[in-house]
Scaffold this active site. Structure first.
Site, PDB file in Angstrom:
ATOM      1  N   SER A  12     -17.238  12.433  50.465  1.00 15.86           N
ATOM      2  CA  SER A  12     -18.078  11.755  49.475  1.00 15.86           C
ATOM      3  C   SER A  12     -18.580  12.705  48.398  1.00 15.86           C
ATOM      4  O   SER A  12     -19.618  12.467  47.790  1.00 15.86           O
ATOM      5  CB  SER A  12     -19.271  11.085  50.175  1.00 15.86           C
ATOM      6  OG  SER A  12     -20.038  12.043  50.903  1.00 15.86           O
ATOM      7  N   CYS A 132      -5.524  20.265  41.717  1.00 17.75           N
ATOM      8  CA  CYS A 132      -5.767  19.833  40.332  1.00 17.75           C
ATOM      9  C   CYS A 132      -4.951  20.677  39.360  1.00 17.75           C
ATOM     10  O   CYS A 132      -4.335  20.156  38.421  1.00 17.75           O
ATOM     11  CB  CYS A 132      -7.255  19.905  40.002  1.00 17.75           C
ATOM     12  SG  CYS A 132      -8.012  21.545  40.163  1.00 17.75           S
ATOM     13  N   GLY A 165     -17.034  21.554  43.670  1.00 20.07           N
ATOM     14  CA  GLY A 165     -17.972  21.366  44.767  1.00 20.07           C
ATOM     15  C   GLY A 165     -17.638  22.266  45.942  1.00 20.07           C
ATOM     16  O   GLY A 165     -16.718  23.095  45.880  1.00 20.07           O
ATOM     17  N   ASN A 171     -11.547  25.906  49.521  1.00 25.57           N
ATOM     18  CA  ASN A 171     -10.084  25.821  49.506  1.00 25.57           C
ATOM     19  C   ASN A 171      -9.419  26.776  48.519  1.00 25.57           C
ATOM     20  O   ASN A 171      -8.248  26.601  48.197  1.00 25.57           O
ATOM     21  CB  ASN A 171      -9.654  24.390  49.137  1.00 25.57           C
ATOM     22  CG  ASN A 171      -9.825  23.407  50.277  1.00 25.57           C
ATOM     23  OD1 ASN A 171      -9.741  23.778  51.443  1.00 25.57           O
ATOM     24  ND2 ASN A 171     -10.081  22.155  49.947  1.00 25.57           N
TER      25      ASN A 171
END
Length: 313
Positions: A12, A132, A165, A171
């Site tokens: 979330s 991304c 975030g 990661n």
């Protein structure tokens, strides 16, 4: 009213919340079923509840206890690479055929870049959306490699620190490893390298990406045309994706070779430099967070194409 397939989002945070808003506003064959988190105070869970989406703060196990779980066909995982491996294994004990769209760098399923190989994995039970930076740059490597053999592809993704975030930060190592590998597997480069920069500048800067390739000599016009065509294809689902300037070329002659560590000490060929900018749709974070937009848009596009096939069966 056309039937839609229900999806759950695990995670979330920034990516999960942005994706939820996209599905609620623009879902064609996909609709929201549940939002899953682990922090009961997270903004993403609060927003989901306000929008009428079922929520749980008890993680993937909490998802299986929701009434809506029996109707879930798709799960988008926006957690971390390590968590995704466990989430996939756990959910398959209850629903072996569930479709997992992996938005982490875990890569236990095939890499998927919609404009390059999206049609190749429509029947896969788990697909990995790379990163991304990979979604922004690998189409450009592929655009060069469909014109000339690419010996080396290097990408630098610069994103606003504010848009990254805790999941993204956890990661970082997996980001570079997964993106580098996908540059080779999907982009077609013999050797790939990825670098990510979290830019702390205030006000936050828009996502910028630089792509360098070293290929066999080929028509510069043909490569430029291929790049522009690929950029237009990405813009079909990420309107804020654009070339920042014209494609640049440098001819590296055999008489003046360069050394590329891990590739070769005497490399020659055509160096292509591509400069990109990705402006977000501002569904959750402001427009500087193009990294969110390209990742969630690619994930949703992939799921929509899968759902189209499933509904037609």
């Amino acid at each position: 009213m056309a039937r839609k397939l229900k999806a759950a989002i695990i995670g979330s945070g920034n990516i999960g919340t942005d994706l939820m808003i996209k599905i609620l506003r623009h879902g064609q064959n996909i609709e929201m079923g549940a939002m899953v988190g682990i922090d009961p105070a997270s903004d993403g869970l609060a927003r989901a509840a306000r929008m009428g989406v079922a929520t749980t703060h008890e993680g993937v196990e909490g998802l299986t206890r929701l009434d809506v779980f029996k109707d879930i066909d798709f799960v988008f995982d926006a957690t971390s690479a390590g968590a995704h491996v466990k989430n996939d294994a756990f959910l398959r004990t209850l629903k072996p055929g569930i479709r997992m769209i992996d938005l982490t760098p875990a890569a236990i399923g095939p890499y998927c870049i919609p404009v390059v190989n999206g049609e190749d994995h429509l029947d896969a039970l788990n697909v990995n959306m790379v990163t991304c930076g990979g979604q922004a740059t690998i189409p450009m490597v592929a655009a060069v490699s469909r014109v000339a053999k690419v010996h080396y592809g290097e990408i630098v993704a610069s994103i606003s620190s504010k848009s990254a975030g805790p999941g993204t930060r956890a990661n970082i190592d997996e980001f570079t490893e997964t993106t580098s590998k996908a540059i080779e597997v999907v982009g077609g480069a013999a050797k790939g390298k990825a670098i990510i920069v979290l830019n702390p500048a205030e006000p936050p800067l828009i996502m910028r990406d630089t792509v360098y390739t070293l290929s066999d000599f080929a028509s510069e016009d043909a490569i430029a045309e291929s790049v522009e065509r690929m950029a237009a294809d990405v813009q079909a689902y990420v309107p804020g994706y654009r070339l920042k300037q014209k494609v640049q070329f440098d001819r590296i002659e055999a008489s003046h070779p360069i050394n590329i560590p891990g590739v070769g000490p005497r490399m020659s060929g055509l160096k292509t430099s591509i400069f990109l900018e990705v402006e977000g749709a501002a569904h959750y974070l402001p427009a500087y967070a193009g990294n969110l937009d390209i990742m969630t848009s690619a994930g949703l596009r992939t799921a929509e194409h899968m759902a189209t096939r499933m509904l037609a069966a």
